[in-house]
Design an enzyme around this catalytic site. Structure first.
Site, PDB file in Angstrom:
ATOM      1  N   PRO A 257      -3.214   6.834 142.797  1.00  0.00           N
ATOM      2  CA  PRO A 257      -4.284   6.714 144.368  1.00  0.00           C
ATOM      3  C   PRO A 257      -4.573   7.491 144.940  1.00  0.00           C
ATOM      4  O   PRO A 257      -4.139   9.090 145.001  1.00  0.00           O
ATOM      5  CB  PRO A 257      -2.283   6.358 145.261  1.00  0.00           C
ATOM      6  CG  PRO A 257      -1.957   6.966 144.156  1.00  0.00           C
ATOM      7  CD  PRO A 257      -2.345   6.691 143.238  1.00  0.00           C
ATOM      8  N   ASN A 258      -5.859   8.057 145.762  1.00  0.00           N
ATOM      9  CA  ASN A 258      -6.274   8.782 146.399  1.00  0.00           C
ATOM     10  C   ASN A 258      -7.262   9.396 145.852  1.00  0.00           C
ATOM     11  O   ASN A 258      -8.253  10.365 145.984  1.00  0.00           O
ATOM     12  CB  ASN A 258      -5.432  10.073 147.376  1.00  0.00           C
ATOM     13  CG  ASN A 258      -4.767   9.441 149.019  1.00  0.00           C
ATOM     14  OD1 ASN A 258      -5.598   7.833 149.433  1.00  0.00           O
ATOM     15  ND2 ASN A 258      -3.344   9.246 148.379  1.00  0.00           N
TER      16      ASN A 258
ATOM     17  N   ARG B 259     -10.922  15.097 149.407  1.00  0.00           N
ATOM     18  CA  ARG B 259      -9.109  14.934 150.214  1.00  0.00           C
ATOM     19  C   ARG B 259      -8.806  16.646 149.559  1.00  0.00           C
ATOM     20  O   ARG B 259      -9.134  16.796 148.719  1.00  0.00           O
ATOM     21  CB  ARG B 259      -8.577  14.683 149.801  1.00  0.00           C
ATOM     22  CG  ARG B 259      -8.285  14.332 148.686  1.00  0.00           C
ATOM     23  CD  ARG B 259      -7.440  13.440 147.654  1.00  0.00           C
ATOM     24  NE  ARG B 259      -5.747  13.484 147.681  1.00  0.00           N
ATOM     25  CZ  ARG B 259      -5.150  13.319 146.922  1.00  0.00           C
ATOM     26  NH1 ARG B 259      -5.005  12.780 145.535  1.00  0.00           N
ATOM     27  NH2 ARG B 259      -3.864  13.606 147.334  1.00  0.00           N
TER      28      ARG B 259
ATOM     29  N   ASN C 158      -3.296  10.798 135.918  1.00  0.00           N
ATOM     30  CA  ASN C 158      -2.497  11.442 136.801  1.00  0.00           C
ATOM     31  C   ASN C 158      -1.677  10.071 137.705  1.00  0.00           C
ATOM     32  O   ASN C 158      -3.216   9.402 138.302  1.00  0.00           O
ATOM     33  CB  ASN C 158      -3.894  12.134 137.165  1.00  0.00           C
ATOM     34  CG  ASN C 158      -3.555  12.678 138.693  1.00  0.00           C
ATOM     35  OD1 ASN C 158      -2.105  12.644 139.351  1.00  0.00           O
ATOM     36  ND2 ASN C 158      -4.201  13.558 138.453  1.00  0.00           N
TER      37      ASN C 158
ATOM     38  N   ASP D  10       8.182   3.186 132.661  1.00  0.00           N
ATOM     39  CA  ASP D  10       8.797   1.966 132.661  1.00  0.00           C
ATOM     40  C   ASP D  10       7.738   1.126 131.946  1.00  0.00           C
ATOM     41  O   ASP D  10       8.223   0.760 130.736  1.00  0.00           O
ATOM     42  CB  ASP D  10       9.878   0.658 132.889  1.00  0.00           C
ATOM     43  CG  ASP D  10      11.132   0.934 134.060  1.00  0.00           C
ATOM     44  OD1 ASP D  10      11.063   2.355 133.181  1.00  0.00           O
ATOM     45  OD2 ASP D  10      11.910   0.811 134.212  1.00  0.00           O
TER      46      ASP D  10
ATOM     47  N   HIS E   5      -2.307  16.688 136.582  1.00  0.00           N
ATOM     48  CA  HIS E   5      -2.418  16.735 137.577  1.00  0.00           C
ATOM     49  C   HIS E   5      -2.989  18.261 137.863  1.00  0.00           C
ATOM     50  O   HIS E   5      -3.276  19.046 137.387  1.00  0.00           O
ATOM     51  CB  HIS E   5      -0.731  17.253 138.403  1.00  0.00           C
ATOM     52  CG  HIS E   5      -0.333  16.261 138.209  1.00  0.00           C
ATOM     53  ND1 HIS E   5      -0.094  14.816 138.334  1.00  0.00           N
ATOM     54  CD2 HIS E   5       0.991  16.087 137.246  1.00  0.00           C
ATOM     55  CE1 HIS E   5       0.742  14.961 138.868  1.00  0.00           C
ATOM     56  NE2 HIS E   5       1.311  15.167 138.023  1.00  0.00           N
ATOM     57  N   ILE E   6      -4.009  18.164 138.697  1.00  0.00           N
ATOM     58  CA  ILE E   6      -5.314  18.278 138.632  1.00  0.00           C
ATOM     59  C   ILE E   6      -4.981  20.074 139.652  1.00  0.00           C
ATOM     60  O   ILE E   6      -4.885  21.182 139.408  1.00  0.00           O
ATOM     61  CB  ILE E   6      -5.944  18.197 139.973  1.00  0.00           C
ATOM     62  CG1 ILE E   6      -6.740  16.852 138.997  1.00  0.00           C
ATOM     63  CG2 ILE E   6      -7.474  19.234 140.488  1.00  0.00           C
ATOM     64  CD1 ILE E   6      -7.798  16.136 139.771  1.00  0.00           C
ATOM     65  N   SER E   7      -4.088  19.852 140.536  1.00  0.00           N
ATOM     66  CA  SER E   7      -3.269  20.843 140.776  1.00  0.00           C
ATOM     67  C   SER E   7      -2.029  21.659 140.485  1.00  0.00           C
ATOM     68  O   SER E   7      -1.701  20.688 139.468  1.00  0.00           O
ATOM     69  CB  SER E   7      -3.028  20.532 142.844  1.00  0.00           C
ATOM     70  OG  SER E   7      -1.441  19.474 142.533  1.00  0.00           O
TER      71      SER E   7
ATOM     72  N   ARG F 242       4.003  23.744 144.462  1.00  0.00           N
ATOM     73  CA  ARG F 242       3.721  22.845 145.963  1.00  0.00           C
ATOM     74  C   ARG F 242       5.098  23.070 146.058  1.00  0.00           C
ATOM     75  O   ARG F 242       6.136  22.935 146.210  1.00  0.00           O
ATOM     76  CB  ARG F 242       2.805  22.156 145.625  1.00  0.00           C
ATOM     77  CG  ARG F 242       1.157  22.135 145.274  1.00  0.00           C
ATOM     78  CD  ARG F 242       0.760  21.774 144.894  1.00  0.00           C
ATOM     79  NE  ARG F 242       0.295  20.270 146.357  1.00  0.00           N
ATOM     80  CZ  ARG F 242      -0.244  19.184 146.271  1.00  0.00           C
ATOM     81  NH1 ARG F 242      -1.026  18.991 145.437  1.00  0.00           N
ATOM     82  NH2 ARG F 242      -0.553  19.340 148.035  1.00  0.00           N
TER      83      ARG F 242
ATOM     84  N   ARG G 177       7.323  17.208 145.082  1.00  0.00           N
ATOM     85  CA  ARG G 177       6.207  17.436 144.147  1.00  0.00           C
ATOM     86  C   ARG G 177       7.170  17.826 142.912  1.00  0.00           C
ATOM     87  O   ARG G 177       6.045  17.533 141.436  1.00  0.00           O
ATOM     88  CB  ARG G 177       4.818  17.919 144.434  1.00  0.00           C
ATOM     89  CG  ARG G 177       4.295  17.744 145.623  1.00  0.00           C
ATOM     90  CD  ARG G 177       2.732  18.044 145.877  1.00  0.00           C
ATOM     91  NE  ARG G 177       2.330  17.696 146.949  1.00  0.00           N
ATOM     92  CZ  ARG G 177       2.149  16.770 147.661  1.00  0.00           C
ATOM     93  NH1 ARG G 177       1.488  15.824 146.964  1.00  0.00           N
ATOM     94  NH2 ARG G 177       1.269  17.037 148.475  1.00  0.00           N
TER      95      ARG G 177
HETATM   96  C1  DQA Z   1      -1.477  14.976 141.845  1.00  0.00           C
HETATM   97  C2  DQA Z   1      -0.347  16.215 142.273  1.00  0.00           C
HETATM   98  C3  DQA Z   1       0.153  15.002 143.688  1.00  0.00           C
HETATM   99  O1  DQA Z   1       1.952  15.600 143.910  1.00  0.00           O
HETATM  100  C4  DQA Z   1      -0.831  13.896 144.417  1.00  0.00           C
HETATM  101  O2  DQA Z   1       0.040  13.399 145.558  1.00  0.00           O
HETATM  102  C5  DQA Z   1      -1.779  13.872 144.208  1.00  0.00           C
HETATM  103  C6  DQA Z   1      -2.782  14.601 143.018  1.00  0.00           C
HETATM  104  C7  DQA Z   1      -2.850  16.234 141.767  1.00  0.00           C
HETATM  105  O3  DQA Z   1      -4.111  15.744 140.286  1.00  0.00           O
HETATM  106  O4  DQA Z   1      -2.950  17.574 141.201  1.00  0.00           O
HETATM  107  O5  DQA Z   1      -2.415  12.715 144.554  1.00  0.00           O
HETATM  108  O6  DQA Z   1      -1.075  14.028 141.080  1.00  0.00           O
END
Ligand code: DQA
Length: 142
Positions: free
Chosen positions: A9-10, A17, A73, A86, A99-101, A106, A110
């Site tokens: 998601p996102n 974002r 991711n 699962d 994870h990108i970040s 953080r 997380r």
């Molecule tokens: C993420 C880190 C997650 O905590 C966050 O909810 C994301 C992106 C990352 O790529 O750093 O949507 O997975």
């Protein structure tokens, strides 16, 4: 070798974002970068993105017997989804969590990753290059 890259998601909102956390590249930029990298390496790649947990589970299940590695991711589902954990366990396909970040620097919420329990490696804080590192790991073991 065939690899499936799954984004949760996102991640379709990349570039829009929170650029301080996720950079300025768009999701389309990420797709183009991964495709170009895989083409150069001679690796077959499929990409999938969804904002829906069940769709991510369906995609992981559908990879069974079809792909030899998964890069995932799961976005925020990383921190909540036992269903995704699962599914990765069920298919038994070597999976790298990306994870990108730098999630470890953080918020407390997380710091939990369910999917990590089924992954062969975790890469954080490398921006979108983390996906390429994950592909290297799955194809070369390093
Ligand atoms: C993420 C880190 C997650 O905590 C966050 O909810 C994301 C992106 C990352 O790529 O750093 O949507 O997975």
């Amino acid at each position: 070798m065939k690899i499936l890259v799954i984004n949760g998601p996102n991640l379709n909102m990349l570039g829009i974002r929170e650029p301080d956390h996720y950079g300025k590249e768009t999701y389309d930029d990420l797709v183009a970068k991964i495709r170009a990298y895989c083409e150069k390496k001679g690796v077959e790649v499929e990409l999938f993105q969804s904002n829906h947990e069940g769709a991510l589970v369906d995609e992981i299940q559908g990879a069974y017997g079809r792909v030899e590695g998964i890069v995932i991711n799961p976005g925020a589902y990383t921190h909540t989804s036992i269903a995704i954990l699962d599914a990765v366990k069920a298919v038994g396909i070597p999976t790298v969590e990306v994870h990108i970040s730098k999630v470890e620097e953080r918020e407390d919420f997380r710091q939990i990753s369910y999917v990590r329990l089924a992954c062969v490696k975790t890469i954080t804080g490398q921006g979108t290059n983390g996906y390429l590192e994950a592909i290297d790991f799955l194809t070369e073991g390093k």
